[in-house]
Design an enzyme around this catalytic site. Sequence first.
Site, PDB file in Angstrom:
ATOM      1  N   VAL A 216      -4.142  13.306  -9.303  1.00  0.00           N
ATOM      2  CA  VAL A 216      -3.912  14.645  -8.782  1.00  0.00           C
ATOM      3  C   VAL A 216      -3.673  15.588  -9.958  1.00  0.00           C
ATOM      4  CG1 VAL A 216      -2.488  16.087  -7.288  1.00  0.00           C
ATOM      5  CG2 VAL A 216      -2.916  13.699  -6.664  1.00  0.00           C
TER       6      VAL A 216
ATOM      7  N   GLY B 239      -2.552   7.359  -9.090  1.00  0.00           N
ATOM      8  CA  GLY B 239      -2.288   6.142  -8.336  1.00  0.00           C
ATOM      9  C   GLY B 239      -3.509   5.265  -8.361  1.00  0.00           C
ATOM     10  N   GLY B 240      -3.497   4.253  -7.514  1.00  0.00           N
ATOM     11  CA  GLY B 240      -4.590   3.317  -7.507  1.00  0.00           C
ATOM     12  C   GLY B 240      -5.896   3.920  -7.016  1.00  0.00           C
ATOM     13  N   MET B 241      -5.830   4.950  -6.164  1.00  0.00           N
ATOM     14  CA  MET B 241      -7.033   5.550  -5.587  1.00  0.00           C
ATOM     15  C   MET B 241      -7.573   6.711  -6.412  1.00  0.00           C
ATOM     16  SD  MET B 241      -8.078   4.179  -2.623  1.00  0.00           S
ATOM     17  CE  MET B 241      -8.787   5.516  -1.674  1.00  0.00           C
ATOM     18  N   GLY B 242      -6.664   7.555  -6.899  1.00  0.00           N
ATOM     19  CA  GLY B 242      -7.122   8.741  -7.591  1.00  0.00           C
ATOM     20  C   GLY B 242      -6.010   9.432  -8.336  1.00  0.00           C
TER      21      GLY B 242
ATOM     22  N   GLY C 109      -0.144  13.605 -11.400  1.00  0.00           N
ATOM     23  CA  GLY C 109       0.200  12.227 -11.054  1.00  0.00           C
ATOM     24  C   GLY C 109      -1.053  11.429 -10.779  1.00  0.00           C
TER      25      GLY C 109
ATOM     26  N   ASP D 186       2.175   5.555   6.431  1.00  0.00           N
ATOM     27  CA  ASP D 186       2.629   5.310   5.056  1.00  0.00           C
ATOM     28  C   ASP D 186       3.735   6.285   4.678  1.00  0.00           C
ATOM     29  OD1 ASP D 186       2.743   4.054   2.589  1.00  0.00           O
ATOM     30  OD2 ASP D 186       1.191   5.321   1.707  1.00  0.00           O
TER      31      ASP D 186
END
Length: 656
Positions: free
Chosen positions: A55, A50-53, A48, A164
């Site tokens: 996986v 996302g905006g940060m990194g 997967g 979060d």
Amino acid sequence: MVRKCPHCGARHPKGTLRCTATGRPIAGDPEMVGRLVANRYHLVRLLGDGGMGAVYKAADQVLRRFVAIKLLHPAVAENPSSVERFQREARAAAAIGHPNIIDILDFGTEGARPYMVMEYLRGRSLSQVIAMDGPLPVRRAATIAIHTLAGLQGAHDRGILHRDLKPANLMLVVRFGDRNFVKVCDFGFAALLVGKKDTKSLTPERTLVGTPAYAAPERLRGDDRRDPRLDVYSVGVVLYEMLAGRRPFDAPTFRELARKVRKEPPPPLRERRADLDPALEQIVMRALAKDREDRWPDAEAFAEALFPFGGLKVPFRDDQPSDSFTMEMMRIKARETRHRSSTGPVPKPSTLPPSALPPRPTSRPPARQPVRRPAPKAQREPTSDADMTQRMSAEEALAMIRQLDAEAARRSSETAVAPEPQFDGDIPVDVEAPVHVSDETTTSEQSRVGDAPAVAKRALSPALPDEKTPGGSYSGAVVLAILRFVARKFGERALKDVLDAMPEHARAPFVHGIDADSWVALFAVRRLVETIDSRLGDDDLHLVLEAGRAAAEGAFDEMRALRPPAPPPELLVAEMPSILKKVVRGVELEVRRVGRGYGRLELVERDEPSLTLAVGLIGFLARSLERFGADDVEVNLLSARALGDPQTLIDMSWFA
């Protein structure tokens, strides 16, 4: 150059962050699959992004197991704040150590990209479960919520707020036969509940962190206060969604969603699911209260309310405490019990007046004489110990102290978090080097006890022991700190009961009154602490340890008077012998070794050795190190003359 969406295969121009077809992030690089990270982790699949990194699933080539690796995107890794937040995420999750929190296994940098290694979870996220299964059965939803709350309570107990929580961050896995076992993930927006030295904010003021639909109303009003009930609200939203199949509030725009969360009551659950028990609906609605004061006070209370509906009662507390100090007290108490059984019962205290009474005898064997003279090498630590410290020359020692002085001055001039002091080796143990402690709490009022009985308000009228008095003595400031501790924790009545239970000769100094500048016989203070532990505690040495921590509060004026602000903890350990001399007479400390993050001291007693004194010193040292900025302090009693050992040695370790 084009970038391929890892989800649908569509191609997009370089720099595109989200796929126009799926709306999902495309920053994850499928071409990373097959590469080796840190010469150990072989990436086998993109899980997967996302905006940060992104996986990845990876094969650990050393331990031959699968792990999950989160790699920051190259553009994100160029932002120092993002890198620091990523490191905080790893540290926060790793510090909790709870079965319902994902395990962090490693952290490092591959090229210019930081990475975090986590346990590989075989399961589904709660968001996937809700999307596929719709509203969940009550028992299953309650069980999932209880697991989540158990993990959160573990985090809150460690001073960590998640901020979060949402179904996408809750993984359902199979553990111990439970198919609804929850692992709380993604601590990227975690914050510390209490102020610590590394709590500078990485988020601009009044910036919303987390997902708006699960954020508490006060967060959407710009209230930045860190409170566990923020997470309680988020779990309430998650539980509502599990039961109803949809969130309590949705809107096409952030502005409209924020208005609903702040001002509108959540729609009654039974309007969306008629078969729900009214009691369960009330439990959920309390978690969703607009005012934090109206919510469940903490995660544990919320979970307890759900137990009747969940079928599975998750333990929130271990049957036996497992923190290092508790385990250390259990070990010492077990040794004392064995020692007592091998040496006979403890003699009862005499009723002779203090002038004719030596310090209270114990069941310990007679002390070797003379105690103050350095013991033969055979009785000290073996020289074959690979970790034994080599003494330095006087010139080398002075150079090391000057290095520490410069580090202390540099720390005091910086407003941000200072780097750890650099050491080439151990600090010398035979150099006089003053220390100063900087702390907001002062002890200038320690000559007065505002919430303790009047026993500690007048100068001590009997003759005060001096440095040559057998048995030694404690400074009045230290004794007053112990009395305050008892009065505040247990109440004035409990303190009076403790004093009434003491033998007359030991009680006399407290009856006459204690002044901060006076000195109190060591045997009287020892009997006070032992009575506190036996009458107010479980006679298991825990309150002896706490009394030692309280005593440190009474010694901070002495520590503050020695050196400029913010010295490293290592310097405190090096100066502890001179500090102890100012607050306790009749005993001495000798530094055996000290270096960055560790130290070893020897307690040398003039007269009969005392286990009470040794255990109290553990608490004294731990509290002092914490005041000097040390984290995760652990203090261990390696050996004790009071238990028949040749020496009383105390080991310390910490993070600075």
